[in-house]
Design an enzyme around this catalytic site. Sequence first.
Site, PDB file in Angstrom:
ATOM      1  N   ASP A   1       0.836  -1.200   0.000  1.00 50.07           N
ATOM      2  CA  ASP A   1       0.000   0.000   0.000  1.00 50.07           C
ATOM      3  C   ASP A   1       0.865   1.243   0.000  1.00 50.07           C
ATOM      4  O   ASP A   1       0.474   2.291   0.531  1.00 50.07           O
ATOM      5  CB  ASP A   1      -0.932  -0.013   1.226  1.00 50.07           C
ATOM      6  CG  ASP A   1      -2.030   1.036   1.115  1.00 50.07           C
ATOM      7  OD1 ASP A   1      -2.598   1.409   2.177  1.00 50.07           O
ATOM      8  OD2 ASP A   1      -2.307   1.500  -0.011  1.00 50.07           O
TER       9      ASP A   1
ATOM     10  N   LYS B   1       2.797   3.567  -5.711  1.00 51.47           N
ATOM     11  CA  LYS B   1       2.250   2.571  -6.653  1.00 51.47           C
ATOM     12  C   LYS B   1       3.294   2.129  -7.672  1.00 51.47           C
ATOM     13  O   LYS B   1       3.250   1.005  -8.156  1.00 51.47           O
ATOM     14  CB  LYS B   1       0.994   3.125  -7.336  1.00 51.47           C
ATOM     15  CG  LYS B   1      -0.064   3.641  -6.341  1.00 51.47           C
ATOM     16  CD  LYS B   1      -0.285   2.696  -5.162  1.00 51.47           C
ATOM     17  CE  LYS B   1      -1.012   3.390  -4.013  1.00 51.47           C
ATOM     18  NZ  LYS B   1      -0.959   2.593  -2.755  1.00 51.47           N
TER      19      LYS B   1
ATOM     20  N   ASP C   1      -3.258  -3.060  -2.389  1.00 47.64           N
ATOM     21  CA  ASP C   1      -4.340  -2.074  -2.387  1.00 47.64           C
ATOM     22  C   ASP C   1      -4.269  -1.247  -3.674  1.00 47.64           C
ATOM     23  O   ASP C   1      -3.223  -1.157  -4.317  1.00 47.64           O
ATOM     24  CB  ASP C   1      -4.203  -1.142  -1.164  1.00 47.64           C
ATOM     25  CG  ASP C   1      -5.426  -0.239  -1.001  1.00 47.64           C
ATOM     26  OD1 ASP C   1      -5.274   0.857  -0.430  1.00 47.64           O
ATOM     27  OD2 ASP C   1      -6.526  -0.618  -1.460  1.00 47.64           O
ATOM     28  N   ASN C   2      -5.379  -0.655  -4.067  1.00 46.11           N
ATOM     29  CA  ASN C   2      -5.428   0.361  -5.139  1.00 46.11           C
ATOM     30  C   ASN C   2      -5.115  -0.148  -6.527  1.00 46.11           C
ATOM     31  O   ASN C   2      -4.556   0.591  -7.354  1.00 46.11           O
ATOM     32  CB  ASN C   2      -4.487   1.531  -4.820  1.00 46.11           C
ATOM     33  CG  ASN C   2      -4.675   2.061  -3.437  1.00 46.11           C
ATOM     34  OD1 ASN C   2      -3.767   2.009  -2.609  1.00 46.11           O
ATOM     35  ND2 ASN C   2      -5.862   2.548  -3.141  1.00 46.11           N
TER      36      ASN C   2
ATOM     37  N   GLU D   1     -11.542   3.946  -0.801  1.00 51.66           N
ATOM     38  CA  GLU D   1     -11.940   4.248   0.580  1.00 51.66           C
ATOM     39  C   GLU D   1     -12.813   5.506   0.674  1.00 51.66           C
ATOM     40  O   GLU D   1     -12.535   6.530   0.088  1.00 51.66           O
ATOM     41  CB  GLU D   1     -10.694   4.423   1.489  1.00 51.66           C
ATOM     42  CG  GLU D   1      -9.630   5.352   0.985  1.00 51.66           C
ATOM     43  CD  GLU D   1      -8.536   4.623   0.222  1.00 51.66           C
ATOM     44  OE1 GLU D   1      -8.804   3.551  -0.349  1.00 51.66           O
ATOM     45  OE2 GLU D   1      -7.419   5.119   0.182  1.00 51.66           O
TER      46      GLU D   1
HETATM   47  O1  LIG Z   1      -0.877   7.169  -3.240  1.00 48.79           O
HETATM   48  C1  LIG Z   1      -1.386   6.387  -2.429  1.00 48.79           C
HETATM   49  N1  LIG Z   1      -0.649   5.726  -1.520  1.00 48.79           N
HETATM   50  C2  LIG Z   1       0.778   5.978  -1.437  1.00 48.79           C
HETATM   51  C3  LIG Z   1       1.205   5.662  -0.034  1.00 48.79           C
HETATM   52  C4  LIG Z   1       2.442   5.905   0.355  1.00 48.79           C
HETATM   53  C5  LIG Z   1       2.862   5.637   1.739  1.00 48.79           C
HETATM   54  O2  LIG Z   1       3.917   4.683   1.721  1.00 48.79           O
HETATM   55  C6  LIG Z   1       5.055   5.261   2.321  1.00 48.79           C
HETATM   56  N2  LIG Z   1       6.255   4.619   1.780  1.00 48.79           N
HETATM   57  C7  LIG Z   1       6.860   3.648   2.529  1.00 48.79           C
HETATM   58  C8  LIG Z   1       7.984   3.003   2.080  1.00 48.79           C
HETATM   59  C9  LIG Z   1       8.535   3.356   0.832  1.00 48.79           C
HETATM   60  O3  LIG Z   1       9.567   2.784   0.406  1.00 48.79           O
HETATM   61  C10 LIG Z   1       7.893   4.362   0.074  1.00 48.79           C
HETATM   62  C11 LIG Z   1       6.763   4.988   0.555  1.00 48.79           C
HETATM   63  C12 LIG Z   1       4.911   6.753   2.101  1.00 48.79           C
HETATM   64  O4  LIG Z   1       5.728   7.503   2.953  1.00 48.79           O
HETATM   65  C13 LIG Z   1       3.427   6.895   2.405  1.00 48.79           C
HETATM   66  O5  LIG Z   1       3.169   6.865   3.780  1.00 48.79           O
HETATM   67  C14 LIG Z   1      -2.848   6.195  -2.403  1.00 48.79           C
HETATM   68  C15 LIG Z   1      -3.620   7.097  -3.117  1.00 48.79           C
HETATM   69  C16 LIG Z   1      -5.000   6.974  -3.107  1.00 48.79           C
HETATM   70  N3  LIG Z   1      -5.792   7.914  -3.843  1.00 48.79           N
HETATM   71  O6  LIG Z   1      -7.021   7.789  -3.902  1.00 48.79           O
HETATM   72  O7  LIG Z   1      -5.168   8.843  -4.462  1.00 48.79           O
HETATM   73  C17 LIG Z   1      -5.649   5.950  -2.390  1.00 48.79           C
HETATM   74  C18 LIG Z   1      -4.861   5.038  -1.680  1.00 48.79           C
HETATM   75  O8  LIG Z   1      -5.432   4.002  -0.973  1.00 48.79           O
HETATM   76  C19 LIG Z   1      -3.470   5.143  -1.692  1.00 48.79           C
HETATM   77  O9  LIG Z   1      -2.747   4.191  -1.011  1.00 48.79           O
HETATM   78 MG   LIG Z   2      -4.021   2.529  -0.473  1.00 47.22          MG
END
Ligand SMILES: O=C(NC/C=C/[C@H]1O[C@@H](n2ccc(=O)cc2)[C@H](O)[C@@H]1O)c1cc([N+](=O)[O-])cc(O)c1O
Ligand SMILES: [Mg+2]
Length: 214
Positions: A141, A144, A169-170, A199
């Site tokens: 999660d 992406k 997820d997603n 969500e």
């Molecule tokens: O972009 C999304 N998620 C990106 C999440 C990123 C998370 O993962 C961490 N991370 C941790 C370790 C790493 O190596 C890199 C990042 C980042 O610091 C952040 O906390 C997203 C977007 C939507 N949306 O509707 O736009 C809906 C969702 O459910 C989503 O998950």
């Molecule tokens: Mg997500």
Amino acid sequence: TRSTRPQRLLKVVQKHATRGDPQSVISAIDHFCRHSEWAMNVGDEKGSILDSVVSELNPEKVLELGTYCGYSTVRIARLLPPGARLITLEFNADYAAIARQVIAWAGLEDKVQLVEGASEDWIPRMKEHFGIETFDFVFLDHWKDRYLPDTKLMEDCGLLRKGTVLLADNVICPGVPDYLEYVRNSLSYKSYYFKSHLEYTKAEDGLEKSVFLG
Ligand SMILES: O=C(NC/C=C/[C@H]1O[C@@H](n2ccc(=O)cc2)[C@H](O)[C@@H]1O)c1cc([N+](=O)[O-])cc(O)c1O
Ligand SMILES: [Mg+2]
């Protein structure tokens, strides 16, 4: 200056949830994100699917990529049997600080190890640093564009075994087309799509469950 969204989520948990009660932490965040301010938690609808996959699997060793505020960390950890361990990777130090407090409020800190840093740096260190042989369950999660490279990295590091379950997820919104194409066409995975909604919205989204065949 204005608070951040994660700070507002933590405040909601501390105000409306009961210490040591994971369900109340989950409900407080879901109510706030549905009625006040959207946030990118897996949420209640997809969260129920996540719950069923975890409950059926009863995993001992769990990896979560992308902690954010700890919502799915709490959802997963609350279902784990005694002695089971969840390692969650979070890149953003501010998010990690909030997540630690959310996880502690739920009373789940003994089951969870939150590691700050990039997945590509920590996945190769799971064995020597955490004594992990293989994971039973991985929840993806995070960013992406990292789902596919990190899955290949986990394969290359020998962190997946016959039967390891990846849940992503997603896969529709925002979407992970390269990851989907890989797990659905690779002979090393049996993949299933759980149709759901993004969500707290009516937009389509879903979870992809992929079983590593070894
Ligand atoms: O972009 C999304 N998620 C990106 C999440 C990123 C998370 O993962 C961490 N991370 C941790 C370790 C790493 O190596 C890199 C990042 C980042 O610091 C952040 O906390 C997203 C977007 C939507 N949306 O509707 O736009 C809906 C969702 O459910 C989503 O998950
Ligand atoms: Mg997500």
